[in-house]
Scaffold this active site. Structure first.
Site, PDB file in Angstrom:
ATOM      1  N   LYS A  22       0.602  -1.423   0.280  1.00 53.28           N
ATOM      2  CA  LYS A  22      -0.234  -0.255   0.416  1.00 53.28           C
ATOM      3  C   LYS A  22       0.851   0.782  -0.115  1.00 53.28           C
ATOM      4  O   LYS A  22       0.805   2.960  -0.985  1.00 53.28           O
ATOM      5  CB  LYS A  22      -0.444  -0.173   1.185  1.00 53.28           C
ATOM      6  CG  LYS A  22      -1.391   1.117   1.136  1.00 53.28           C
ATOM      7  CD  LYS A  22      -1.847   1.779   3.171  1.00 53.28           C
ATOM      8  CE  LYS A  22      -0.940   2.244   4.005  1.00 53.28           C
ATOM      9  NZ  LYS A  22      -1.680   3.799   4.559  1.00 53.28           N
ATOM     10  N   ASN A  23       1.869   1.301   0.826  1.00 52.21           N
ATOM     11  CA  ASN A  23       2.883   2.415   1.123  1.00 52.21           C
ATOM     12  C   ASN A  23       3.662   2.970  -0.706  1.00 52.21           C
ATOM     13  O   ASN A  23       4.402   3.764  -0.745  1.00 52.21           O
ATOM     14  CB  ASN A  23       3.345   2.422   2.520  1.00 52.21           C
ATOM     15  CG  ASN A  23       2.270   3.037   3.423  1.00 52.21           C
ATOM     16  OD1 ASN A  23       1.139   3.709   3.775  1.00 52.21           O
ATOM     17  ND2 ASN A  23       3.414   2.205   4.801  1.00 52.21           N
ATOM     18  N   CYS A 116      -4.731   8.543   9.083  1.00 48.57           N
ATOM     19  CA  CYS A 116      -4.028   8.549  10.702  1.00 48.57           C
ATOM     20  C   CYS A 116      -3.811   9.487  11.415  1.00 48.57           C
ATOM     21  O   CYS A 116      -3.051  10.345  11.545  1.00 48.57           O
ATOM     22  CB  CYS A 116      -3.533   6.973  10.568  1.00 48.57           C
ATOM     23  SG  CYS A 116      -4.438   5.982   9.786  1.00 48.57           S
ATOM     24  N   ARG A 121       1.903  14.938  12.897  1.00 48.28           N
ATOM     25  CA  ARG A 121       2.591  15.070  11.383  1.00 48.28           C
ATOM     26  C   ARG A 121       2.394  16.319   9.856  1.00 48.28           C
ATOM     27  O   ARG A 121       1.731  16.408   9.155  1.00 48.28           O
ATOM     28  CB  ARG A 121       1.330  14.060  10.641  1.00 48.28           C
ATOM     29  CG  ARG A 121       0.409  12.884  11.080  1.00 48.28           C
ATOM     30  CD  ARG A 121       0.191  12.012  10.368  1.00 48.28           C
ATOM     31  NE  ARG A 121       1.022  11.201   9.071  1.00 48.28           N
ATOM     32  CZ  ARG A 121       0.228  10.212   8.719  1.00 48.28           C
ATOM     33  NH1 ARG A 121      -1.091   9.780   8.455  1.00 48.28           N
ATOM     34  NH2 ARG A 121       1.456   9.228   7.969  1.00 48.28           N
ATOM     35  N   ASP A 304       4.594   0.766  11.864  1.00 51.91           N
ATOM     36  CA  ASP A 304       3.437   0.249  12.074  1.00 51.91           C
ATOM     37  C   ASP A 304       3.724  -1.140  12.071  1.00 51.91           C
ATOM     38  O   ASP A 304       2.068  -1.537  12.124  1.00 51.91           O
ATOM     39  CB  ASP A 304       3.603   0.027   9.515  1.00 51.91           C
ATOM     40  CG  ASP A 304       4.037   2.168   9.367  1.00 51.91           C
ATOM     41  OD1 ASP A 304       3.668   2.392  10.084  1.00 51.91           O
ATOM     42  OD2 ASP A 304       3.484   2.331   8.156  1.00 51.91           O
ATOM     43  N   ARG A 396      -8.848   0.647   4.562  1.00 52.30           N
ATOM     44  CA  ARG A 396      -8.038   1.622   3.571  1.00 52.30           C
ATOM     45  C   ARG A 396      -6.667   1.004   3.553  1.00 52.30           C
ATOM     46  O   ARG A 396      -5.752   1.309   2.128  1.00 52.30           O
ATOM     47  CB  ARG A 396      -7.640   2.945   4.891  1.00 52.30           C
ATOM     48  CG  ARG A 396      -8.724   4.042   4.953  1.00 52.30           C
ATOM     49  CD  ARG A 396      -8.511   5.237   5.502  1.00 52.30           C
ATOM     50  NE  ARG A 396      -7.219   5.535   5.429  1.00 52.30           N
ATOM     51  CZ  ARG A 396      -6.153   5.756   6.208  1.00 52.30           C
ATOM     52  NH1 ARG A 396      -6.355   5.895   7.223  1.00 52.30           N
ATOM     53  NH2 ARG A 396      -5.137   6.408   5.842  1.00 52.30           N
TER      54      ARG A 396
HETATM   55  C1  EPZ Z   1       5.043   6.622   6.436  1.00 56.15           C
HETATM   56  O1  EPZ Z   1       4.558   7.719   6.647  1.00 56.15           O
HETATM   57  C2  EPZ Z   1       3.868   6.106   5.932  1.00 56.15           C
HETATM   58  N1  EPZ Z   1       2.765   6.175   5.387  1.00 56.15           N
HETATM   59  C3  EPZ Z   1       3.676   5.936   7.185  1.00 56.15           C
HETATM   60  O2  EPZ Z   1       2.826   4.581   7.581  1.00 56.15           O
HETATM   61  C4  EPZ Z   1       4.925   5.223   8.590  1.00 56.15           C
HETATM   62  O3  EPZ Z   1       4.115   5.082   9.872  1.00 56.15           O
HETATM   63  C5  EPZ Z   1       5.884   6.283   8.623  1.00 56.15           C
HETATM   64  O4  EPZ Z   1       6.022   6.643   7.467  1.00 56.15           O
HETATM   65  C6  EPZ Z   1       7.245   5.681   9.052  1.00 56.15           C
HETATM   66  O5  EPZ Z   1       7.395   4.483   9.032  1.00 56.15           O
HETATM   67  C7  EPZ Z   1       3.074   6.453   3.758  1.00 56.15           C
HETATM   68  O6  EPZ Z   1       3.902   5.651   2.994  1.00 56.15           O
HETATM   69  C8  EPZ Z   1       1.899   7.049   2.896  1.00 56.15           C
HETATM   70  P1  EPZ Z   1       7.597  10.235   7.498  1.00 56.15           P
HETATM   71  P2  EPZ Z   1       5.147   9.586   6.848  1.00 56.15           P
HETATM   72  O7  EPZ Z   1       7.304  11.365   6.976  1.00 56.15           O
HETATM   73  O8  EPZ Z   1       5.695   9.502   5.532  1.00 56.15           O
HETATM   74  C9  EPZ Z   1       8.346  13.284  11.304  1.00 56.15           C
HETATM   75  C10 EPZ Z   1       0.474   3.232   7.864  1.00 56.15           C
HETATM   76  O9  EPZ Z   1      -0.112   3.093   8.883  1.00 56.15           O
HETATM   77  N2  EPZ Z   1       8.339  14.707   9.935  1.00 56.15           N
HETATM   78  O10 EPZ Z   1       9.286   9.186   7.780  1.00 56.15           O
HETATM   79  O11 EPZ Z   1       3.937  10.971   6.670  1.00 56.15           O
HETATM   80  C11 EPZ Z   1       6.813  12.861  11.317  1.00 56.15           C
HETATM   81  O12 EPZ Z   1       5.650  13.996  12.267  1.00 56.15           O
HETATM   82  C12 EPZ Z   1       1.234   4.865   8.137  1.00 56.15           C
HETATM   83  O13 EPZ Z   1       0.914   2.305   6.899  1.00 56.15           O
HETATM   84  C13 EPZ Z   1       8.191  15.851  10.463  1.00 56.15           C
HETATM   85  O14 EPZ Z   1       8.763  15.986  11.126  1.00 56.15           O
HETATM   86  O15 EPZ Z   1       5.914   9.472   7.795  1.00 56.15           O
HETATM   87  C14 EPZ Z   1       6.762  11.743  12.320  1.00 56.15           C
HETATM   88  O16 EPZ Z   1       7.906  12.006  13.266  1.00 56.15           O
HETATM   89  C15 EPZ Z   1       1.009   5.657   8.666  1.00 56.15           C
HETATM   90  N3  EPZ Z   1       8.248  16.342   9.201  1.00 56.15           N
HETATM   91  C16 EPZ Z   1       8.604  11.265  11.640  1.00 56.15           C
HETATM   92  O17 EPZ Z   1       8.379  12.288  11.112  1.00 56.15           O
HETATM   93  C17 EPZ Z   1       8.042  16.386   8.071  1.00 56.15           C
HETATM   94  O18 EPZ Z   1       7.777  17.157   7.048  1.00 56.15           O
HETATM   95  C18 EPZ Z   1       8.225  10.587  10.258  1.00 56.15           C
HETATM   96  O19 EPZ Z   1       7.096  10.491   9.440  1.00 56.15           O
HETATM   97  C19 EPZ Z   1       8.202  14.707   7.720  1.00 56.15           C
HETATM   98  C20 EPZ Z   1       7.431  14.160   8.742  1.00 56.15           C
END
Ligand code: EPZ
Length: 417
Positions: A22-23, A116, A121, A304, A396
């Site tokens: 999915k991701n 979610c 985020r 995840d 989803r």
């Molecule tokens: C991806 O989310 C996945 N979603 C998430 O899976 C997964 O938990 C996450 O990566 C971590 O592996 C998708 O691929 C659609 P990040 P993403 O940017 O890209 C902070 C699921 O259950 N951050 O790596 O949004 C953020 O707040 C979902 O399938 C900032 O501070 O995750 C978090 O604490 C949920 N500023 C950390 O980094 C930013 O601009 C990791 O976020 C971006 C992120």
């Protein structure tokens, strides 16, 4: 309203075939608009998140054809118009349209993405990347307007190895003038899958899967054929179910290296695993040893799988500790596991799980996608019936979850109430 009704304590035996990730798919679908003609992506899971992205593509004017596991996208007739809030709010990954529309048209207007509620985020790192490439970002109410006269390659250091920011910057930089370097890039397998897809279109990206990604801008991207990697989180979820209820449960069509952080923990706990080239077989043991787990970026233990994995620790003999380091608010499943009979306490980002405890079927609520997955697993091990509400979160991200689990012996159905 739809609920999942699960009668627990059934042995799981047979084979579960893992779907496409999915991701990965949620990034590949928006990325397809960067091409100038037909893009075929196969092994795309049929889940509501991929449907929502196809809806956005169609809204923009792309021709989208879905045929069993494939999706064919022709972006020729796209009109780069504002993506309305009701479409962008359906899921987090709508933010990949920011990178792809900016990369193709130097301009994008869209509302804040949904998804979610597992933390604040923010998307500051995505925006910082766009700005480094020469774009200006304006935020009006909840709408982002990102515009560039011209995108120019730059060196971008990410304060955190964010999956979304790494992909979005790749999308924006792929046609930019000159060379872009992303330092402290995320290394998740989904990043490699997206980079391979763009390279199949004619992009020049090297280093995906390491913390330094180099992108040499190209003028044109053509159509291509691409395959989505197996979903490592779906694979991990069913492997955990097998560690609890499995009797030779085969998890097929996987890349075992992608879930090594999980399988090594399972082995540490005493779970019997046979790991093949593209499958594993899992058996429930008689006893589980306690563990300490800390979520990390890839190749560490994936956040995840933290929620589904916690169910397993309720069976351990003693005290296990799970620390969530990626998201601030990813313990919303805990009150429901406790309602079912678990003994879990939370202090900050640490959960302490005292076991073994017997779980009893209850009425519970899926607050987010993986919280929902953890409740499904809990219900599979619980005595009696569990009713799970808010199952749209689960649908989803898990393709045919009801069929897949029933095929290996579970008793699970979707009911309209
Ligand atoms: C991806 O989310 C996945 N979603 C998430 O899976 C997964 O938990 C996450 O990566 C971590 O592996 C998708 O691929 C659609 P990040 P993403 O940017 O890209 C902070 C699921 O259950 N951050 O790596 O949004 C953020 O707040 C979902 O399938 C900032 O501070 O995750 C978090 O604490 C949920 N500023 C950390 O980094 C930013 O601009 C990791 O976020 C971006 C992120």
């Amino acid at each position: 309203m739809k609920v999942l009704e699960i009668t627990g304590c059934q042995e799981l035996k047979g084979t579960i075939r893992i779907s496409g990730a999915k991701n990965s798919s949620v990034a590949l679908i928006p990325a397809a608009i960067l091409a100038d003609d037909d893009v075929t992506i196969c092994n795309v899971p049929d889940v509501t998140d991929t449907d929502s992205l196809s809806e956005i593509l169609e809204f923009l004017g792309a021709d989208v054809r879905r045929a069993s596991e494939s999706i064919v996208i022709n972006p020729k007739n796209i009109i780069n118009k504002e993506i309305p809030e009701e479409l962008s709010q359906k899921l987090r990954a709508s933010y990949y349209f920011m990178g792809s529309l900016l990369g193709k048209y130097n301009h994008v207007e869209m509302y804040f993405p949904g998804g979610c509620s597992i933390g604040a985020r923010p998307i500051n790192l995505h925006l910082k990347g766009f700005e480094a490439l020469g774009a200006t970002v304006k935020i009006e109410d909840d709408k982002y307007i990102v515009d560039a006269k011209e995108l120019k390659g730059a060196t971008i250091y990410l304060d955190f190895a964010s999956v979304g920011a790494t992909i979005n910057i790749m999308l924006a930089a792929v046609k930019a003038k000159g060379t872009t370097v992303i330092d402290n890039a995320a290394k998740e397998p989904e990043i490699v899958n997206v980079a391979t897809f763009l390279n199949n279109m004619g992009a020049k990206i090297t280093g995906a899967g390491t913390s330094r990604i180099k992108i040499e801008g190209v003028k044109e991207l053509k159509g291509c054929f691409h395959e989505v990697i197996p979903d490592r989180i779906e694979a991990g979820t069913y492997t955990i179910a097998g560690a609890l209820m499995g009797n030779y449960l085969k998890i097929d069509n996987i890349i075992p290296e992608h879930i090594e952080a999980l399988t090594s923990k399972l082995i540490e706990m005493g779970v019997e695993l046979e790991i093949g080239e593209d499958y594993l077989i899992v058996n429930r043991p008689n006893k589980y040893k306690t563990v300490t787990v800390q979520t990390q970026v890839f190749p560490g233990f994936p956040t995840d799988l933290q929620q589904p994995f916690m169910v397993l620790t309720t069976k351990c003999n003693g005290k296990s500790i799970i620390e969530e380091t990626i998201w601030e608010n990813r313990f919303m499943h805990v009150p429901y596991l406790n309602k079912m009979g678990a003994n879990i306490t939370i202090a900050g980002n640490k959960a302490t799980i005292k076991g073994p405890t017997e779980l009893i079927g209850s009425e519970v609520e899926a607050t987010d996608l993986r919280a929902g997955a953890s409740l499904v697993i809990a219900a599979l091990t619980a005595k009696g019936k569990t009713i799970i509400h808010n199952i749209e979160h689960i649908l989803r991200g898990y393709e045919n979850i009801v069929e897949k689990l029933n095929d290996v012996g579970a008793k699970i159905e979707i009911k309209e109430i």
